[in-house]
Every structure is written in C-alpha cells, then in structure tokens.
Design a protein around this motif. Structure first.
Motif, short mmCIF file in Angstrom:
data_model
loop_
_atom_site.label_atom_id
_atom_site.label_comp_id
_atom_site.label_asym_id
_atom_site.label_seq_id
_atom_site.Cartn_x
_atom_site.Cartn_y
_atom_site.Cartn_z
N ALA A 53 27.39 -20.70 8.80
CA ALA A 53 26.19 -21.48 8.50
C ALA A 53 26.10 -21.78 7.01
N MET A 54 26.45 -20.78 6.18
CA MET A 54 26.42 -20.99 4.73
C MET A 54 27.43 -22.04 4.31
N ASN A 55 28.62 -22.02 4.90
CA ASN A 55 29.64 -23.02 4.60
C ASN A 55 29.11 -24.43 4.83
N GLU A 56 28.42 -24.62 5.94
CA GLU A 56 27.88 -25.93 6.28
C GLU A 56 26.84 -26.38 5.25
N LYS A 57 25.96 -25.46 4.85
CA LYS A 57 24.92 -25.80 3.89
C LYS A 57 25.50 -26.10 2.51
N CYS A 58 26.58 -25.41 2.17
CA CYS A 58 27.18 -25.61 0.84
C CYS A 58 27.92 -26.93 0.72
N SER A 59 28.03 -27.67 1.81
CA SER A 59 28.62 -29.02 1.72
C SER A 59 27.71 -29.98 0.97
N ASP A 60 26.43 -29.60 0.86
CA ASP A 60 25.46 -30.38 0.08
C ASP A 60 25.59 -29.96 -1.39
N PRO A 61 26.01 -30.87 -2.30
CA PRO A 61 26.22 -30.51 -3.70
C PRO A 61 24.99 -29.91 -4.38
N GLU A 62 23.81 -30.43 -4.07
CA GLU A 62 22.60 -29.91 -4.69
C GLU A 62 22.32 -28.48 -4.23
N PHE A 63 22.53 -28.23 -2.95
CA PHE A 63 22.34 -26.89 -2.42
C PHE A 63 23.34 -25.92 -3.06
N MET A 64 24.61 -26.36 -3.16
CA MET A 64 25.65 -25.53 -3.75
C MET A 64 25.31 -25.19 -5.19
N SER A 65 24.83 -26.17 -5.94
CA SER A 65 24.47 -25.95 -7.35
C SER A 65 23.33 -24.94 -7.47
N ALA A 66 22.37 -25.04 -6.54
CA ALA A 66 21.24 -24.10 -6.58
C ALA A 66 21.69 -22.68 -6.32
N VAL A 67 22.61 -22.51 -5.36
CA VAL A 67 23.12 -21.17 -5.05
C VAL A 67 23.94 -20.63 -6.21
N VAL A 68 24.77 -21.48 -6.83
CA VAL A 68 25.58 -21.05 -7.97
C VAL A 68 24.69 -20.59 -9.11
N ALA A 69 23.63 -21.37 -9.39
CA ALA A 69 22.71 -21.00 -10.47
C ALA A 69 22.01 -19.68 -10.18
N MET A 70 21.63 -19.50 -8.93
CA MET A 70 20.94 -18.28 -8.53
C MET A 70 21.86 -17.06 -8.66
N VAL A 71 23.07 -17.16 -8.12
CA VAL A 71 24.00 -16.03 -8.17
C VAL A 71 24.45 -15.77 -9.60
N GLY A 72 24.59 -16.85 -10.39
CA GLY A 72 25.01 -16.68 -11.78
C GLY A 72 24.02 -15.91 -12.62
N ASP A 73 22.78 -15.85 -12.17
CA ASP A 73 21.74 -15.15 -12.91
C ASP A 73 21.78 -13.64 -12.70
N ILE A 74 22.65 -13.18 -11.81
CA ILE A 74 22.73 -11.75 -11.51
C ILE A 74 23.26 -10.97 -12.71
N GLY A 75 24.34 -11.48 -13.31
CA GLY A 75 24.89 -10.85 -14.51
C GLY A 75 25.60 -9.55 -14.22
N GLY A 76 25.96 -8.84 -15.30
CA GLY A 76 26.69 -7.58 -15.19
C GLY A 76 27.18 -7.15 -16.55
N SER A 77 27.71 -5.95 -16.64
CA SER A 77 28.18 -5.42 -17.92
C SER A 77 29.54 -5.95 -18.30
N SER A 78 30.25 -6.57 -17.35
CA SER A 78 31.54 -7.18 -17.59
C SER A 78 31.76 -8.21 -16.50
N LEU A 79 32.81 -9.02 -16.64
CA LEU A 79 33.08 -10.02 -15.62
C LEU A 79 33.41 -9.35 -14.29
N GLU A 80 34.15 -8.25 -14.35
CA GLU A 80 34.50 -7.53 -13.13
C GLU A 80 33.25 -6.93 -12.47
#
Length: 268
Positions: A53-80
């Motif tokens: 279901a997520m794969n299907e929704k991510c075919s929408d560029p705007e939806f994909m960008s929103a998810v990327v921005a959201m997950v990118g905000d998680i952060g961490g002490s290193s890239l790993e």
C-alpha cells in the motif's frame, strides 16, 4: 516491493549529507516528536500488505516528498544511527528482519540510488553506509561517472569493478580490504584514468588510523604510487614528485632483485 522504501532511505540520507540536517537533530531522542505523518499513512508498517500500500502511495511525488521530509527529521548521532532510527520508525522489527528486505537493501541499494538519477549524466555517486559486498557491476552503465564513494561498506580485496575509463576519483575508506596488491591491480585495470584514491581504515592501508607504523605507512604509499603513476592524491595526502620518484626507484629495484632471484632458481 521494498524498493520504494529503500529509495526513500537513500533520498533521506542524501538530504542528511548534503544539507547537514543531522546537525540540527543530533540531540534528539526517541521520545521527541517528529513532523506530522501525511494523511493516509500509519507507521510503523506492520506487514507486507502495508508495504504494498505504501509503494502505491509513494507513486505520488508530493506524497513521497512529504514522507521523505518527515523521516528526514528523525535525525541521529551519525548517518548509520540515523538509518537505524529511520528503519525503526518505518516498520516493526519483524518486518525489518524479513529476508526479502535484507536482500533488497544489500543487493539493490545500488540500483535504487542510480535509478533515481540520470544515468547518462551522473558524475558523482555516493553509496556509503550500505553494507555492500557484491561486485558493483551495475556501475558499468554510468559512462560519465567521475567520482565513486564506497566508504563504510563490506567490500574486500577481491571485489570486481566494471571497466570505467571516466572515473578519476575512488573512495574505499573503511571496508574490509586486506590484500594490497590484489586491490591495486584491480584498480589499475578497471580505472585507467584514476587520479584520486582513498583507502584509509582498511587493513591493507596501514596508518595512524588503524595502528600502522610509520614504516608500514611509507611502504604502503610507495607501493600504491609506484603501481598507479597517474595518482595525484592518495588518501588525505597529495603525491609529491619526490615521493613519486622514490617509489618508482624502490619498486624498480625490487622487480630487478626478484627477476634476478627467479633466474638463479631456474639455473639451479
């Protein structure tokens, strides 16, 4: 079916590296809130049906960008660490351990990153922190690639690269390379125009980073420089003309001595 999620992680990692977003989230912990989840999304994904279901929704560029921005905000002490935390947020542990996901992340992370860019114009490719160990044959189609960064993977001395005359810079820091002659021969034969090479934090590249002595470090540099005359920079140090000449003389004399020894053995 997991390729979209892996591609999403690749995009997020690019954002973290290119824009330094991790500096702003370095002190975050798991209890702190992140950006709002887009409508119609429930994380963590609990089963294969959720992934489809997520794969299907991510075919929408705007939806994909929103998810990327959201997950990118998680952060961490290193890239790993950030990658680990993103995976924890995206799916339940049982799904993370799914064999298909593991195989996809290891085998197809290269193709996911490449597919998301223009193959005929790509000049710089960073595949660091992907636990890669299989021969990167997919790179052979990147005719204009000049810089390849493969830091923090699991490549060993016997890795086989495609022939890439366009490549001038190769980063292999922090892999599992232990046999210097074998990897140098591979680099020489597959990257004839290489000018910048870095192999720090590998067993085959002794230095102050991994406990190597000064003598070992000098011998390592002389050998690599003697075998790859086109090198301008090795690891973090520019190749000086005096160093190049000394390396040439040292290994020319060694070849002469080895040739003499072999001739004596033949005449015994």
């Amino acid at each position: 079916m997991f390729i979209t999620l892996v591609t999403l992680l690749e995009e997020v990692k690019d954002i973290l590296k290119l824009h330094g977003q991790m500096l702003n989230t370095l002190l975050k912990n798991d209890s702190m809130p992140i950006m709002a989840i887009p409508d119609g999304v429930v994380f963590p994904l609990a089963n294969v049906e959720d992934v489809i279901a997520m794969n299907e929704k991510c075919s929408d560029p705007e939806f994909m960008s929103a998810v990327v921005a959201m997950v990118g905000d998680i952060g961490g002490s290193s890239l790993e660490d950030a990658t680990r935390r993103m995976m924890k947020f995206l799916m339940v542990p049982e799904l993370q351990r799914h064999n298909e996901l593991a195989a996809t992340f290891n085998t197809h992370s290269q193709s996911c990153a490449i597919k998301h860019r223009q193959q005929d114009t790509l000049e710089v490719l960073d595949l660091s922190y992907n636990l890669l160990e299989e021969n990167p044959a997919l790179l052979g189609g990147l005719e204009k690639l000049s810089t390849l960064i493969l830091d923090f993977n699991n490549y060993n001395s016997h890795v086989k690269f495609p022939y890439m005359p366009s490549l001038t810079a190769l980063w292999l820091n922090k892999n599992k390379i232990s046999n210097l002659p074998i990897i140098v021969e591979e680099i020489c034969s597959k990257f004839p125009n290489i000018r910048f090479l870095s192999m720090m934090n590998n067993e085959a590249a002794p230095s102050y980073f991994n406990g190597g002595s000064l003598t070992q470090y000098v011998d390592y540099r002389e050998y690599v420089i003697s075998q790859i005359p086109s090198l301008e920079v090795l690891d973090d140090t520019e190749v000086q003309e005096k160093e190049r000449e000394l390396a040439r003389k040292t290994y020319r004399m060694q070849r002469i001595r080895e040739g003499s020894r072999k001739r004596k053995e033949l005449h015994r």
